[in-house]
Design a protein around this motif. Structure first.
Motif: not given
Ligand SMILES: Nc1ncnc2c1ncn2[C@@H]1O[C@H](COP(=O)(O)OP(=O)(O)OP(=O)(O)O)[C@@H](O)[C@H]1O
Ligand SMILES: [Mg+2]
Length: 341
Positions: A61-88
Motif C-alpha cells: 500500500g505504499s504506492g510502489k505499483s501505482v508509481t510503476s503503472l503511472a510511469i508505464m501509462g497503465l493507470l485507468p483514465d478515469r478517477g485518477v489524476r497524474v501530475e509531474g513529469e516522466v521524461l524518457y
C-alpha cells in the motif's frame, strides 16, 4: 533538486549520459466516490541512466505499483489524476497519447507485473508468446525466434522448456507463470525494465536465479532496472540505489551499501530488522515493525509513520517532514537514527 538527485547516481555507469528516465515530482491522486481524494504517490522523483539499478522498497500500500503503472501509462483514465513529469529521453511520457504510449511499451519500457495470470494471454501457448515478442521487438523471423524463446524459458528456470513451449498459461503453476512473464519481458530487451515484485511467488532458489538473470540483463545490455519489492533482502545484492517509500512518499534514499550499513530513517531500520540475515547470530529474533498502515497520520500535518516509529518526538505528530538532501543521501525525518561513530 535535479543536481542533487543526479549526484546519488554518481558511482554508476553512464555517468556523463543524460538520464534515460527522469521522474519528476510524480503524484497520483485517486478520486474515490464520495471520499476525499487519496494521494497514493506524492512527489516521487528519481533519475535512471543506462545500466542503473534502482530499488523501490516499502510495505503493502505504499504506492510502489501505482508509481510503476503511472510511469508505464497503465493507470485507468478515469478517477485518477497524474501530475509531474516522466521524461524518457527528454520526452514527457505523461503527455503522450495512449497509442504513442503503447508503441513505447515492450522494447523501450518493459514491465514485469505483480500478477502474472492477468498479464499472459490465456489462448496462446507461452512459447509462442515469447516468440512473438522476439519477432515484434527484435525483428527476428519465426525460425530464428523459436530456439531463442526456448533458451529464454530455460534461462528463467522453466524445466523441460521444449514441452513447456506448447503449454498454455493455465497449465502452469503460479511460479512457472511468473517465470514465463519474466522471459517475455526479457525477450523484448527493454531499455528500462520495471520489475514489480517479480519473485514474490517464487521459492528462494528460483528467486536467486531470476535475480541473477536480471543482473545479467543490466550488465549485458545496459537496461536500466527498477526493482519493486516489499523485501529489502531482494534488492540487497542487486541494486545501486534504494528509494524507501512510506504511505506514498519517499522517506529515505541512499546507495545500497550505506543504506544497509547505516539506515537513517527509523522505518528503514525497521525494515532491515525484519529481514533474516545470513550473518545474524543464531537465535536472534526478527523484529517486525509494530502496528499497520491503518495507524498512519496524514502527511499534510505530520509524519505518517510517527505512530509506528521507534523514536518519535513531538514535532513528528505536529509538522510535515520534508525530504532533505544530506550529501548523496536524502531523508524525510525529524529524529533520525544515530550514526555510530
Ligand atoms: N485504482 C485504484 N483506485 C483507488 N485506489 C487505488 C487504486 N490502485 C491503488 N490504489 C491505492 O493506492 C495505494 C497504493 O497502492 P499500490 O498498489 O501502489 O501499493 P503497493 O505499494 O504496490 O502495495 P503491494 O506491496 O501490496 O503491492 C493503496 O492504498 C491502494 O489501495
Ligand atoms: Mg504492488
Amino acid at each position: 533538486m535535479t543536481d542533487i538527485i543526479s549526484s546519488t547516481q554518481s558511482h554508476t555507469r553512464g555517468n556523463d549520459d543524460e538520464p534515460l528516465l527522469s521522474v519528476r515530482d510524480l503524484t497520483v491522486t485517486f478520486q474515490r466516490h464520495g471520499d476525499e481524494p487519496f494521494v497514493a504517490v506524492d512527489k516521487v522523483s528519481f533519475d535512471l541512466r543506462p545500466g542503473d539499478t534502482l530499488g523501490i522498497v516499502g510495505e503493502s500500500g505504499s504506492g510502489k505499483s501505482v508509481t510503476s503503472l503511472a510511469i508505464m501509462g497503465l493507470l485507468p483514465d478515469r478517477g485518477v489524476r497524474v501530475e509531474g513529469e516522466v521524461l524518457y529521453n527528454g520526452q514527457d511520457l505523461l503527455k503522450l497519447s495512449p497509442t504513442q504510449m503503447r508503441d513505447r511499451r515492450g522494447a523501450e519500457l518493459g514491465m514485469i507485473f505483480q500478477d502474472p495470470l492477468s498479464s499472459l494471454n490465456p489462448v496462446v501457448p507461452i512459447g509462442l508468446q515469447v516468440t512473438e515478442v522476439l519477432e515484434r521487438h527484435r525483428g527476428l523471423s519465426r525460425k530464428a525466434a523459436t530456439p531463442l524463446a526456448r533458451e529464454m524459458l530455460d534461462r528463467v528456470g522453466i524445466p523441460d522448456p521444449d514441452r513447456r513451449l506448447k503449454d498454455y498459461a493455465h497449465q502452469l503453476s503460479g511460479g512457472m507463470r511468473q517465470r514465463a512473464l519474466i522471459a517475455m519481458a526479457l525477450a523484448a530487451s527493454p531499455r528500462v525494465l520495471i520489475a514489480d515484485e517479480p519473485t514474490t511467488a517464487l521459492d528462494v532458489t528460483i528467486q536467486a536465479q531470476i535475480l541473477a538473470v536480471l543482473k545479467d540483463l543490466v550488465e549485458d545490455t545496459g537496461t536500466a532496472l527498477i526493482m519493486i519489492t516489499h523485501d529489502l533482502g531482494v534488492v540487497a545484492g542487486l541494486v545501486d540505489t534504494v528509494n524507501v517509500m512510506y504511505a506514498g512518499r519517499v522517506v529515505e534514499r541512499a546507495d545500497r551499501h550505506p543504506l544497509f550499513a547505516e539506515p537513517r530513517h527509523p522505518y528503514t531500520a525497521g525494515l532491515l530488522a525484519s529481514i533474516p540475515r545470513l550473518d545474524g547470530s543464531r537465535g536472534e529474533r526478527l523484529r517486525p515493525i509494530p502496528g499497520s498502515v491503518a495507524d498512519n497520520l496524514p502527511w499534510t500535518s505530520a509524519c505518517a509513520f510517527a505512530p509506528r516509529c521507534s523514536q518519535p518526538i513531538d514535532q513528528c505528530v505536529a509538522q510535515t517532514p520534508e525530504l532533505v538532501e544530506h550529501g548523496d543521501r536524502a531523508l524525510r525525518c525529524f529524529n533520525p537514527m544515530e550514526v555510530p561513530r
